[in-house]
Write a protein that holds these residues in place. Sequence first.
Motif, PDB file in Angstrom:
ATOM      1  N   ALA A 139       1.777  -1.003   2.715  1.00 31.03           N
ATOM      2  CA  ALA A 139       1.330  -1.293   4.081  1.00 31.03           C
ATOM      3  C   ALA A 139      -0.134  -1.698   4.089  1.00 31.03           C
ATOM      4  CB  ALA A 139       1.547  -0.071   4.973  1.00 31.03           C
ATOM      5  N   ASN A 160      -0.342  -5.279   2.942  1.00 27.96           N
ATOM      6  CA  ASN A 160       0.166  -6.219   3.945  1.00 27.96           C
ATOM      7  C   ASN A 160      -0.796  -6.415   5.114  1.00 27.96           C
ATOM      8  OD1 ASN A 160       2.557  -6.715   2.549  1.00 27.96           O
ATOM      9  ND2 ASN A 160       3.596  -4.963   3.494  1.00 27.96           N
ATOM     10  N   SER A 161      -1.523  -5.362   5.486  1.00 25.87           N
ATOM     11  CA  SER A 161      -2.435  -5.455   6.628  1.00 25.87           C
ATOM     12  C   SER A 161      -3.849  -5.852   6.217  1.00 25.87           C
ATOM     13  CB  SER A 161      -2.492  -4.108   7.355  1.00 25.87           C
ATOM     14  OG  SER A 161      -3.166  -3.147   6.561  1.00 25.87           O
ATOM     15  N   TYR A 206       3.017  -1.640   9.908  1.00 21.84           N
ATOM     16  CA  TYR A 206       3.772  -2.205   8.788  1.00 21.84           C
ATOM     17  C   TYR A 206       4.490  -1.142   7.965  1.00 21.84           C
ATOM     18  CZ  TYR A 206       1.399  -6.653   9.635  1.00 21.84           C
ATOM     19  OH  TYR A 206       0.945  -7.820  10.198  1.00 21.84           O
ATOM     20  N   ASP A 243       9.583   0.993   8.973  1.00 21.64           N
ATOM     21  CA  ASP A 243      10.671   0.021   8.828  1.00 21.64           C
ATOM     22  C   ASP A 243      11.376  -0.115  10.172  1.00 21.64           C
ATOM     23  OD1 ASP A 243      12.488  -1.738   7.779  1.00 21.64           O
ATOM     24  OD2 ASP A 243      13.798  -0.172   6.965  1.00 21.64           O
ATOM     25  N   LEU A 257       8.645  -4.792  16.396  1.00 19.92           N
ATOM     26  CA  LEU A 257       7.232  -4.602  16.109  1.00 19.92           C
ATOM     27  C   LEU A 257       6.420  -5.071  17.312  1.00 19.92           C
ATOM     28  CD1 LEU A 257       5.507  -3.603  13.736  1.00 19.92           C
ATOM     29  CD2 LEU A 257       5.236  -5.982  13.029  1.00 19.92           C
ATOM     30  N   ARG A 294       0.197 -13.208   6.974  1.00 22.18           N
ATOM     31  CA  ARG A 294       1.016 -12.080   6.532  1.00 22.18           C
ATOM     32  C   ARG A 294       1.995 -11.669   7.632  1.00 22.18           C
ATOM     33  NH1 ARG A 294      -1.418  -9.064   2.355  1.00 22.18           N
ATOM     34  NH2 ARG A 294      -2.610 -10.511   1.056  1.00 22.18           N
ATOM     35  N   PHE A 295       1.523 -11.652   8.850  1.00 27.86           N
ATOM     36  CA  PHE A 295       2.339 -11.217   9.970  1.00 27.86           C
ATOM     37  C   PHE A 295       3.592 -12.084  10.093  1.00 27.86           C
ATOM     38  CE2 PHE A 295       3.381 -11.390  14.561  1.00 27.86           C
ATOM     39  CZ  PHE A 295       3.660 -10.054  14.763  1.00 27.86           C
ATOM     40  N   LEU A 352       6.025 -11.005   7.429  1.00 32.16           N
ATOM     41  CA  LEU A 352       6.535  -9.637   7.530  1.00 32.16           C
ATOM     42  C   LEU A 352       7.510  -9.446   8.687  1.00 32.16           C
ATOM     43  CD1 LEU A 352       3.212  -7.754   6.766  1.00 32.16           C
ATOM     44  CD2 LEU A 352       5.237  -7.798   5.326  1.00 32.16           C
TER      45      LEU A 352
END
Length: 626
Positions: free
Chosen positions: A492, A495-496, A537, A540, A544, A564-565, A568
Motif C-alpha cells: 500500500a 502504491n500511494s 489502498y 481490498d 474506493l 497509480r490510481f 489500482l
Amino acid sequence: MSHPPIGGAGLRRRPRADEEPVSWKERLQALRYVPALFRLIWRTHRGYTAAMIVLRIVRSVVPVTSFWVGKLILDSVIAAKAGHGSLTQVWRYLALELAIVLTGEVLARASSLIESLLGDLFSNAMSVQLMEHAAKLDLAQFEDPEFYDHLERARRQTVGRIALLSLLLSMSQDALTLLTLATALIAYNPWLLLLLAVAVIPSFLGETHFAALGYSLLFRWTPERRQLDYLRYVGASDKTAKEVQMFGLAPWLTERYRDLSQKFYEENRSLSVRRGVVSALLSILGTVGYYAAYIVILIRAVKGGITIGTLTFLAASFGRGRDVIQNILLSASNVAEQALYLRDLFVFLEMRPTIESPPNARQVPAKIQSGFVFENVGFRYPESERWAVRNVDLVLRPGERVALVGENGAGKTTITKLLARLYDPTEGRITLDGVDLKEYDLVSLRHTIGVIFQDFVRYDMRFDENIGVGEIESVRADLDRNNGTPPVISAAAENSLAASLLPRFSKGYQQMLGRRFDEGVDLSGGEWQKIALARAYIRDAQVLILDEPTAALDARAEYEVFLRFSELVAGRMAILISHRFSTVRMADRIIVLRHGKVEEQGSHEELLANGGLYEELFTMQAQGYR
C-alpha cells in the motif's frame, strides 16, 4: 478532529434554574443505577470485590471491641491499686488491646490496597467500555453539542466511580459498628441515642442540601467546562502553535479563558461560602448535643452508678457513635449525590445508535452486480432546517469511475457518507443490487468500501500503524507483536507513494510520526496525504472513495498518484471528489451538484459541450493557469 466553537454562541445552558437543587425524587431515581454499578464492579474482579466486602465486615467490630477492652484495662488498674486484683491481668488486657489495634490497622491497609487496585481495574474497564460504546454510536450524535455534554460527564465518571462502592461499604461497616455501639449505650441509658440523633441530623440535612446544589452547578457548567478544556488545548498545542504565535492569539485566548474560569470560580465560591457558614452553625448545634450527652454520663459516674472504666467506655462509644451516625447520614447524602453522577455515566451507556444492522442482515455480495442506486434521496443534518441533499437520483455502477463536482456545501461529501451508511437518508432510499442498504450487515457494508475523507486523521503513531489502520483487523496481530512490516502495508505504501518517505526515517516502517511522542517525525500535508491514500489502498474494497485525495500534493506528485490510481481502481468502483478539473476529467462520468441537487452529469467532453455549471467552473479554473 473537530472542536466546538470558542465563541459565546457555542454555549448552551441547561434548562435547570441556576439555584435549584436536584429534587429528592431525582436523587431516589438515580439510585436505581447502583445495582448496575455493583454488577460492573463484580465483573471487573470478583476476588477483589469479595475480599473488600469481607474486610469491611471484620473491621466493623474493631471499635467496640477496643473500647470494651479499654474499659477492662481501667477497671483492672483501679482494682489492682485497691488491692483487689493483679497487674498480670492488666498486662493481658493491654496485650489484647494492642493486638486488636494492630489487627485493625492491618485490615485497614489491606482494605485500602484492595480498593485501590480494584479502582484502577474498574477505571480501565470503564474507559474501554466507553470507547467501545462510543464507536457504535451514530456519526450524527457526535455532531451534537448536547451529546458532547453527555460524553464529557461520562468520561469524568470513569475515574472514581469505585468510590461509590467504597462509600456504600463504609456505610454498611458503620452501620454494623453502630449496632454494636448502640447495644452498649441502650444497656446503660436509652436517651443517649436520642441525643446522638439531635447531634448529627441538622448537619446531615445541611450537607445534603448543599451537595445537591453542587451537583446542579457542575451539571449546568458542563458546556463551559468543555469550553475551558478546548481553550487550554488551543492555547498550548503543537497543532495550533503556529497560528497562535503568528496571529498573536495568546492574549485573546488567555483572556477568554481567564474570564470564563473566573465566572465559574465566583459562582462556586458563593456556593462554597454559604455551605461553610451553614455547616459551621449546624456543627455548633451538634457539638452542644454531644456535650449534653457527655454531662449525662458524668453525672451517673459521680453518683457512683457506673465505674470509671464504664465511664470511659460510654464516653468513647458515644463519641464514636456520634461520628458513625454522622458518617452514615453524610454517606447516605453522598451516595445520593454520587448516584446522580453515576446516572450521567449510565445515561451515556444507554444511548443507542439509530444506524444498526437488522436481525439476520445480508452480507454484501462478494462481487457487486448492478451497483448503488439513489432513489429520490434527501438528507438533512440533525437540528438543521437546510437540506444537505435533496431529490437525488443516481446510479453508481461496478467498475465505473465517478467524479463528484460542485462548489463547497453542494453535498458531495454527504453523498459518500450516505453511501457508507454513516448517515441514513431523511427521505428516499439507497439500494445495492436492488436491496435497500438498511438490510445489509453494517460491518460487511463498510468493509466493502474504502474511503479517505479530506479531514483524515493524522495519528501520532508509527508509520506502519498509520497505514495499517485502513485494514486493522488483518494486520493488528503483526503490528502488536512487531513481527516486521506486513506485505500488505509495504504494498500500500508503494502504491500511494508513501514509501518515498522511508529514506527520511531512521527506523523505517517503525518510525514514530508526529511530535507528541519521543523521536517522532513531523510531515508536510502532502506527505500525510500519501499515507492517507495508503490506508485506502490497503483495503481490498470493491468501492474506493477519495475525498480531495491530492489537495496537498504538488503537480508532479499529483500526476504520479493518479497514474497509480488509474491502475489500482481497474475493475473497482471509484468515487472521486475533487475541485481540480485536471483530476476529475479522468472519470468515466462526472456528476455536478448544486445546492444539494444533481445539476448535470456526463463525461468531461459532454459537460463542456453542454455549457452548464461544469463548463463555467472549468473555464474559471482554467483562466487561473493562463
